[in-house]
Design an enzyme around this catalytic site. Structure first.
Site, short mmCIF file in Angstrom:
data_model
loop_
_atom_site.label_atom_id
_atom_site.label_comp_id
_atom_site.label_asym_id
_atom_site.label_seq_id
_atom_site.Cartn_x
_atom_site.Cartn_y
_atom_site.Cartn_z
N TYR A 174 1.01 -1.34 0.02
CA TYR A 174 -0.03 0.34 0.15
C TYR A 174 1.04 1.27 -0.18
CZ TYR A 174 -3.94 -3.35 1.03
OH TYR A 174 -4.72 -4.53 1.24
N ALA A 317 -4.82 -14.59 12.55
CA ALA A 317 -6.27 -14.39 11.73
C ALA A 317 -7.43 -15.47 11.54
CB ALA A 317 -6.25 -13.62 10.71
N CYS A 359 -16.47 -19.60 7.84
CA CYS A 359 -15.60 -20.31 7.96
C CYS A 359 -15.44 -22.07 7.40
CB CYS A 359 -14.93 -20.18 9.33
SG CYS A 359 -14.08 -21.61 9.94
FE1 SF4 Z 1 -9.21 -21.69 8.63
FE2 SF4 Z 1 -10.44 -22.40 6.37
FE3 SF4 Z 1 -11.80 -21.72 8.78
FE4 SF4 Z 1 -10.02 -20.03 7.18
S1 SF4 Z 1 -12.55 -20.25 6.54
S2 SF4 Z 1 -9.93 -19.96 9.32
S3 SF4 Z 1 -8.64 -20.70 6.48
S4 SF4 Z 1 -10.57 -23.02 8.68
#
Ligand code: SF4
Ligand code: ADP
Length: 676
Positions: A174, A317, A359
């Site tokens: 950025y 994260a 997720c």
């Molecule tokens: Fe982990 Fe997949 Fe959930 Fe993202 S979607 S937090 S990569 S399990």
């Protein structure tokens, strides 16, 4: 030493400038697809993470001014008082649980096209934006002065919204990275030339931020530990730059140059703690607290980061998305309850698609406000028995969640193992961690007295009827088609030599065609490329042909597209793009160019078709057909047997069915509105 004592260092408070974090679990800034668009959704989601024990919870990239607008991606913003009120909701939810809230102030520079604001992007010099046919405007001295004023004003708004940590963000390509870059920064004024000059703007912003809010808020800097690629800033130069700024911020948040390939690489490509060596190299350049990430899910790996002195805070994260209660579970010694991130990057794909984060492992992610779903709490049911047919991700999630609601659950699986597609797919190259979807749920179910899991139990209509459960959930999955039907050929492909065609199911069941094999991909996500790698590693001469312009096209959204293509090349797979299968006979496959229809022939001893799937819904249809009024009665189809999609969709469907069983299925749901 008891487990509680062992992990105690993870729970020691630590001062960051004027504020004190209650423990070492730090949710670093991560995008959510919520940003300025869904403030209540965002506040509830971040609040649940604080409730689950994350001692610091940060925003996503938070724009300081309309000249930094990432539409259509839902970034956060602190442009005005309305934004202050919206983000104050998040800070309040985080504070309710004793955690600190951090705001990552961001200017996108030349990278962003400013589609919504229509302000010309600004940059260290005029250059093309990332994807759009526009260039930025070169910043003059007045622009630099204005940028400092905008940043200062945004810092004050962050403070007024209640944030405890305010970021200066010279990373990830950025605006401030442009200034750091030897190649991009061609300036002859005091902001260009020597490293000291290229770092000047970052230094000024750190000082401005401290001057504006430093009495109440900590100042954090997110910086790349290994530079930005040698042409921009080598690792050695990055170390020098960190040395120049070492004691100025209250906290360093270290990232790396290769965002997609390394920092947020999927588990297909990199393991846990993959940034450790690079962060360790810069850690010693400062006495200030350091945070960094590494898709940490193992308490022992986290502890090692602290004890070896690499990190002061365990950054996360994805692991905080997959399990918002990860810190609480470690604190309570409930290690087997941790829902580990599988590294599929499905979460990231949704900011990219302009939708709220979700997720694979955590079906409640993104539904905390809209549906009131909590990752650890689920209302008790009205009692009774439930038969779940099929122990794939949909059936496992439904059975586990129904067990938590107190139902008497029987889960019948035709095969000798749990997991369905997850069990099969996790044996493919790079997908081993995906098995965690099965392992977490089976681990939970095995400890529930009210959930029984039966293997080798293929059920037909008669057996289901005989079982006599009050409710039936059919989760019998889907199978890959062998007729070529898919996006490009909705009616299938005539004249395929069926004897020489394989499907992904055949390969997952153990078939290993040899010789010249063509993997034809009209599904265009991970399955085609992964099967091509599998066969190449077993000695076949593999050509991967896709209808798309990229190998594994949808991997663009998960950030895995470059790594997908590179992995195919590394395994010796020939890649052919933009071709649709026309016919396959006499070991000869013909593909038409998707633009000109010109034909290309490939000799192929075997053809693997990765096109689309057919639901295994015969059982459901027969059971549901028993209701003369056409209603579902107490029978419901969930997961791939209703809607073939990704593992995440199957888990979500299983969870939703479990929540709704015995109650009223809502006709709609609340829509988030700006609350300003
Ligand atoms: Fe982990 Fe997949 Fe959930 Fe993202 S979607 S937090 S990569 S399990
Ligand atoms: P989903 O992703 O929707 O969970 P999967 O294909 O992963 O679907 O899993 C479906 C599971 O259902 C598989 O493990 C399969 O063996 C099982 N199954 C399919 N038909 C039956 C049946 N009639 N009785 C019991 N189990 C079944």
């Amino acid at each position: 030493m008891t487990p509680e004592e062992r992990y105690r260092p993870l729970f020691e408070p630590l001062r960051i400038g004027p504020v004190v974090a209650p423990n070492r679990f730090y949710q670093v800034p991560h995008c959510t697809g919520m940003g300025h668009v869904l403030p209540q959704t965002l506040a509830a989601m971040r609040g649940v993470k604080a409730e689950g024990g994350w001692g610091v919870v940060c925003t996503e990239y938070c724009s300081i001014h309309p000249s930094s607008d990432d539409q259509p991606h839902p970034f956060a913003s602190l442009w005005d008082d309305g934004d202050v009120r919206n983000l104050a909701l998040m800070a309040e939810r985080v504070h309710e649980h004793g955690s600190l809230a951090g705001a990552e102030l961001w200017h996108g520079g030349s990278y962003v096209p400013n589609l919504a604001s229509r302000v010309p992007p600004i940059g260290v010099r005029s250059m093309p934006s990332r994807n759009d046919p526009v260039q930025s405007r070169r910043m003059d001295r007045r622009d630099i002065r204005l940028l400092r004023e905008w940043h200062r004003a945004a810092a004050l708004r962050a403070r007024d919204a209640g944030f405890d940590i305010v970021y200066v963000y010279p990373a990830h390509g950025y605006l401030l990275s442009e200034f750091l870059s030897r190649t991009l920064n061609g300036r002859s004024d005091e902001y260009g030339g020597s490293l000291e000059n290229r770092v000047r703007l970052v230094r000024e912003l750190i000082e401005d931020t401290r001057d504006a809010v430093g009495d109440r808020c900590a100042v954090a800097v997110r910086f790349s530990a290994d530079g930005h690629g040698d042409e921009h800033m080598s690792a050695a130069e990055a170390h020098d730059a960190i040395g120049l700024l070492a004691e100025l911020p209250d906290l360093w948040d270290f990232v790396v140059a290769d965002y997609y390939g390394e920092e947020m690489a999927g588990s297909r490509f990199l393991p846990e703690a993959s940034l450790e060596t690079k962060v360790a190299a810069v850690r010693k350049l400062t006495t200030k607290p350091v945070v960094s990430v590494g898709r940490f899910t193992s308490p022992d790996t986290m502890l090692r980061q602290l004890k070896s002195g690499v990190l002061d805070f365990v950054g996360a994260a994805r692991p905080s998305i997959a399990d918002p209660f990860l810190p609480a579970k470690i604190r309570e010694g409930r290690y087997e309850d941790i829902r580990e991130c599988i590294g599929c990057n499905f979460c990231y794909a949704h900011n990219y698609r302009g939708a709220a984060v979700r997720c694979t492992q955590n079906p409640t992610m993104g539904e905390e406000w809209r549906k009131g779903w909590h990752p650890e709490k689920i209302p008790a049911g009205s009692g009774g028995s439930v038969l779940v047919v099929g122990a794939g991700p949909a059936g496992l999630e439904a059975a586990m969640s129904l067990g938590r609601r107190g139902y008497d659950v029987s889960l019948a699986e035709a095969s000798g193992e749990p997991g369905g597609r997850v069990a099969r797919e996790s044996r493919l190259p790079g997908l081993a961690e995906w098995g965690r979807v099965r392992d977490y749920r089976v681990g939970q179910i095995r400890r529930m007295a009210n959930v029984a899991l039966y293997f080798e139990s293929p059920l037909g209509v008669a057996e289901v009827r005989e079982f006599g459960a009050d409710h039936v959930l059919v989760a019998t999955g889907a199978r890959w088609r062998a007729d070529g039907r898919g996006r490009t050929a909705p009616g299938g492909i005539a004249g395929l030599d069926a004897e020489r065609v394989c499907t992904p199911d055949d390969l997952m069941a153990g078939a290993r065609p040899a010789g010249r094999v063509v993997v034809y991909d009209d599904d265009n996500y991970y399955m085609g490329p992964v099967l091509a790698q599998l066969l190449a590693r077993h000695g076949a001469e593999v050509t991967y042909v896709t209808t798309s312009s990229h190998a594994g096209y949808w991997s663009e959204y998960t950030g895995e597209r470059p790594a997908t293509h590179a992995a195919l090349l590394a395994d010796g797979v020939r890649v052919v793009l933009n071709r649709a299968l026309a016919r396959y006979a006499d070991r000869n496959a013909e593909f038409a160019c998707v633009y000109s229809a010109e034909l290309m022939a490939l000799e192929a001893d075997r053809l693997v078709l990765v096109t689309s799937r057919e639901p295994n819904d015969a059982l459901y249809r027969e059971l549901a057909g028993e209701n003369p009024d056409g209603s579902e009665g107490s029978v419901r189809a969930i997961g791939d047997c209703a809607q073939p999609a990704l593992i995440a969709h199957a888990v979500y469907a299983g969870h939703e069915a479990a929540r709704e069983l015995g109650g009223v299925i809502p006709a709609g749901f609340a829509r988030d509105r700006l609350v300003r």
